[in-house]
Design an enzyme around this catalytic site. Structure first.
Site, PDB file in Angstrom:
ATOM      1  N   LYS A 254       7.809  -7.118  -5.012  1.00  0.00           N
ATOM      2  CA  LYS A 254       7.389  -7.227  -3.454  1.00  0.00           C
ATOM      3  C   LYS A 254       7.754  -8.791  -2.923  1.00  0.00           C
ATOM      4  O   LYS A 254       7.665  -9.652  -3.819  1.00  0.00           O
ATOM      5  CB  LYS A 254       5.763  -7.172  -3.174  1.00  0.00           C
ATOM      6  CG  LYS A 254       5.206  -5.882  -3.413  1.00  0.00           C
ATOM      7  CD  LYS A 254       3.622  -6.233  -3.263  1.00  0.00           C
ATOM      8  CE  LYS A 254       2.952  -4.829  -3.431  1.00  0.00           C
ATOM      9  NZ  LYS A 254       3.177  -3.817  -2.332  1.00  0.00           N
ATOM     10  N   ARG A 329      -0.571   5.693  -7.480  1.00  0.00           N
ATOM     11  CA  ARG A 329      -0.947   7.031  -7.790  1.00  0.00           C
ATOM     12  C   ARG A 329      -0.819   7.308  -9.141  1.00  0.00           C
ATOM     13  O   ARG A 329      -1.322   8.341  -9.659  1.00  0.00           O
ATOM     14  CB  ARG A 329       0.106   7.716  -7.037  1.00  0.00           C
ATOM     15  CG  ARG A 329       1.659   7.177  -7.519  1.00  0.00           C
ATOM     16  CD  ARG A 329       2.788   7.575  -6.217  1.00  0.00           C
ATOM     17  NE  ARG A 329       2.613   6.766  -4.939  1.00  0.00           N
ATOM     18  CZ  ARG A 329       3.237   6.866  -3.935  1.00  0.00           C
ATOM     19  NH1 ARG A 329       4.038   7.918  -3.785  1.00  0.00           N
ATOM     20  NH2 ARG A 329       3.349   6.255  -2.927  1.00  0.00           N
TER      21      ARG A 329
HETATM   22  N1  BES Z   1      -0.678  -1.899  -2.921  1.00  0.00           N
HETATM   23  C1  BES Z   1       0.465  -1.189  -2.391  1.00  0.00           C
HETATM   24  C2  BES Z   1      -0.068  -0.675  -0.905  1.00  0.00           C
HETATM   25  C3  BES Z   1      -0.440  -1.598  -0.137  1.00  0.00           C
HETATM   26  C4  BES Z   1       0.361  -2.260   1.012  1.00  0.00           C
HETATM   27  C5  BES Z   1      -1.769  -2.050   0.153  1.00  0.00           C
HETATM   28  C6  BES Z   1       0.006  -3.201   2.008  1.00  0.00           C
HETATM   29  C7  BES Z   1      -2.123  -3.025   1.124  1.00  0.00           C
HETATM   30  C8  BES Z   1      -1.405  -3.388   2.214  1.00  0.00           C
HETATM   31  C9  BES Z   1       1.025  -0.022  -3.065  1.00  0.00           C
HETATM   32  O1  BES Z   1       0.960  -0.191  -4.286  1.00  0.00           O
HETATM   33  C10 BES Z   1       2.490  -0.086  -2.651  1.00  0.00           C
HETATM   34  O2  BES Z   1       3.299  -1.034  -2.866  1.00  0.00           O
HETATM   35  N2  BES Z   1       2.968   1.109  -2.054  1.00  0.00           N
HETATM   36  C11 BES Z   1       4.219   1.193  -1.776  1.00  0.00           C
HETATM   37  C12 BES Z   1       4.736   2.654  -2.138  1.00  0.00           C
HETATM   38  C13 BES Z   1       6.082   2.975  -1.902  1.00  0.00           C
HETATM   39  C14 BES Z   1       6.920   2.332  -2.744  1.00  0.00           C
HETATM   40  C15 BES Z   1       6.356   4.377  -2.023  1.00  0.00           C
HETATM   41  C16 BES Z   1       4.282   1.091  -0.271  1.00  0.00           C
HETATM   42  O3  BES Z   1       3.630   1.450   0.346  1.00  0.00           O
HETATM   43  O4  BES Z   1       5.394   0.200   0.396  1.00  0.00           O
HETATM   44 ZN    ZN Z   2       2.427  -1.275  -5.238  1.00  0.00          ZN
END
Ligand code: BES
Ligand code: ZN
Ligand code: ZN
Length: 483
Positions: A254, A329
């Site tokens: 990230k 997930r």
């Molecule tokens: N923990 C994150 C989701 C999240 C984003 C929570 C912002 C709180 C604030 C999750 O694990 C994630 O990174 N999801 C990705 C999924 C994608 C790669 C399909 C996302 O939402 O970008």
């Molecule tokens: Zn994530």
């Protein structure tokens, strides 16, 4: 904190009165009432008045009868937050309550909850903590002791969840998280079994193992159970929570600002489960509830899962991991599979799962989806509206399922750019064979700046909703058996 007291009023007095009738304020003469009337006309919501060495805080109450009852209660909690801020400015630490005019007990309770929830601060890492604490004294004639105790319990349960979420990973590793859950379980009266890394490997929980693979700290899988001797439900209610103690994204790293810098909060779903189970067990609700919390740290490293790797999940499904940042997930799927052994009446999972849910609805609501029947969905919405932890339902149409099919394995963990919250839900749906609802709380769980009585950082979204839901279930089941 709220405390029942019939003693003479303190130096500071909170006076709730009906705006329409100033004459019910017995402490003021005609001149003073004129001044107060002028302030009211200017639209002042809190009028502080010093008289005979008492500090009066006059609150004109305006209950809008045309508004829905749920939104009236939310307004009252928000009003409680403004009142709290005034007390803090005036450094009042002990305040008595006077109610003049007709304000229902339920409305009074919501206002007081708004005050009491506003007190939270996360001070553990301040070397010179400036703790301000407030006690509100209230006569038992105004609010019965059971209600006061319940308001204090809700405040405490919310604090427990917030403290867990606000803890950085430097302290709250998965192993430490398990220790904290055990302490909380002991205090509340629910049991906690912790599977360690070895046991997780022996169980072949492939999703949990894969996500934690880049970390040098071990994962845990936590099984919480509250089973009172007398319980009204035949099969248990299972609460599943995402417990990613830190989400770097893994090799699909990230960016830092407004993204990875918030990711100590990626266990907020599981912390809501812990806080709710604390409230349920402490208040001895006659309901059998199980909590399942996979706790991991998602990190890059030599051992970390690579995009393109194929893993075998706990239930045997193979998954192509195209993006290591879609880790929630993977651990939830294993926990949802684990839940099958209970033949649950219902499973609710809570997770900060997708940025897509956050972008769709912001902090104002959770996004829910699932296969539970209409009556259950209605009950969830009823609880959510009444606590102000609103939900918006998204569909799980068959078509979305195709988005998650992989060429190389049974499923992939990454969908297309569109419908990101739904495709995550669709992925989870593959692992359930019981009534189930999924709460994506990425929007409301954690906020960067102050958000009324919810405060800043962790909001403990889900705790009050789940407690209310189980309270309602107890009422509904017991009235059903009476008939
Ligand atoms: N923990 C994150 C989701 C999240 C984003 C929570 C912002 C709180 C604030 C999750 O694990 C994630 O990174 N999801 C990705 C999924 C994608 C790669 C399909 C996302 O939402 O970008
Ligand atoms: Zn994530
Ligand atoms: Zn995550």
């Amino acid at each position: 904190m709220l405390q029942i007291s019939s003693k003479p009023p303190k130096k500071a007095i909170l006076v709730l009165f009906s705006k329409a009738n100033l004459n019910i304020l017995p402490f003021f003469d005609i001149e003073e009432k004129k001044t107060i009337q002028n302030k009211l006309n200017d639209g002042m919501q809190i009028i502080s008045y010093n008289k005979m060495q008492k500090n009066y805080f006059l609150i004109p109450m305006e209950i809008d009868a045309t508004k829905k009852e749920d939104s009236v209660h939310e307004k009252l909690r928000i009003q409680g937050n403004s009142i709290f801020k005034t007390f803090k400015e005036h450094k009042e630490t002990e305040v008595s309550v006077e109610v003049l005019g007709d304000i229902s007990k339920e409305h009074l309770a919501s206002l007081l909850l708004g005050i009491s929830l506003s007190e939270y601060e996360f001070l553990k890492y301040r070397t010179k903590p400036k703790a301000y604490s407030l006690t509100i004294f209230i006569d038992a004639l105004l609010l019965d002791e059971a209600t006061v105790n319940e308001l204090n319990l809700i405040t405490e349960s919310v604090r427990i969840t917030k403290d867990l979420v606000n803890e950085p990973v430097s302290f709250l590793t998965a192993a430490q998280y398990s220790k904290e859950i055990q302490k909380i379980g002991e205090a509340a009266g629910f049991s906690v079994i912790v599977l360690d890394q070895k046991e997780i490997e022996a169980e072949q929980m492939g999703g949990v193992i894969a996500v934690n693979q880049g970390s040098s700290a071990p994962a845990t899988f936590n099984i919480l159970e509250y089973k009172p001797k007398k319980h009204l439900n035949e099969a248990p209610l299972v609460l599943v929570g995402k417990g990613v103690v830190f989400d770097t994204g893994g090799l699909s790293l990230k960016p830092t600002r407004n993204s990875m810098d918030m990711m100590k909060s990626d266990m907020a779903g599981s912390a809501a489960v812990v806080g709710a189970m604390y409230a349920i067990a402490k208040s001895k609700l006659p309901y059998h509830v199980i909590g399942l919390i996979p706790a991991v740290e998602n990190r890059p490293g030599y051992e970390a899962v690579c995009p393109g790797d194929v893993i075998t999940m706990y239930d045997g499904t193979t998954v192509e991991v195209l993006d290591t940042d879609a880790e929630g997930r993977l651990i939830l799927a294993d926990a949802l599979h684990y839940a099958k052994r209970y033949n649950p009446e219902l499973v609710l999972d809570f997770a900060t799962l997708t940025g897509a849910a956050l972008r769709a609805i912001g902090k104002e609501a959770g996004v829910v989806m699932g296969n539970a029947e209409k009556s259950i969905k209605k009950k969830i919405k009823r609880a959510a509206n009444s606590t102000g932890e609103r939900v918006v339902e998204l569909p799980l149409w068959d078509e979305y399922g195709d988005y998650m099919k992989s060429d190389i394995a049974d499923l992939k963990n990454l969908g297309p750019m569109d419908a990101g919250a739904i495709t995550a839900g669709k992925f989870l749906e593959h692992f359930v064979d019981y009534p189930w609802m999924h709460f994506d709380i990425a929007g409301p769980a954690y906020v960067a700046s102050n958000y009324n009585y919810r405060g800043k950082w962790s909001t403990a979204y889900g705790v009050r909703l789940l407690f209310k839901f189980v309270q309602n279930q107890c009422k509904d089941v017991s009235t059903k058996t009476e008939n």
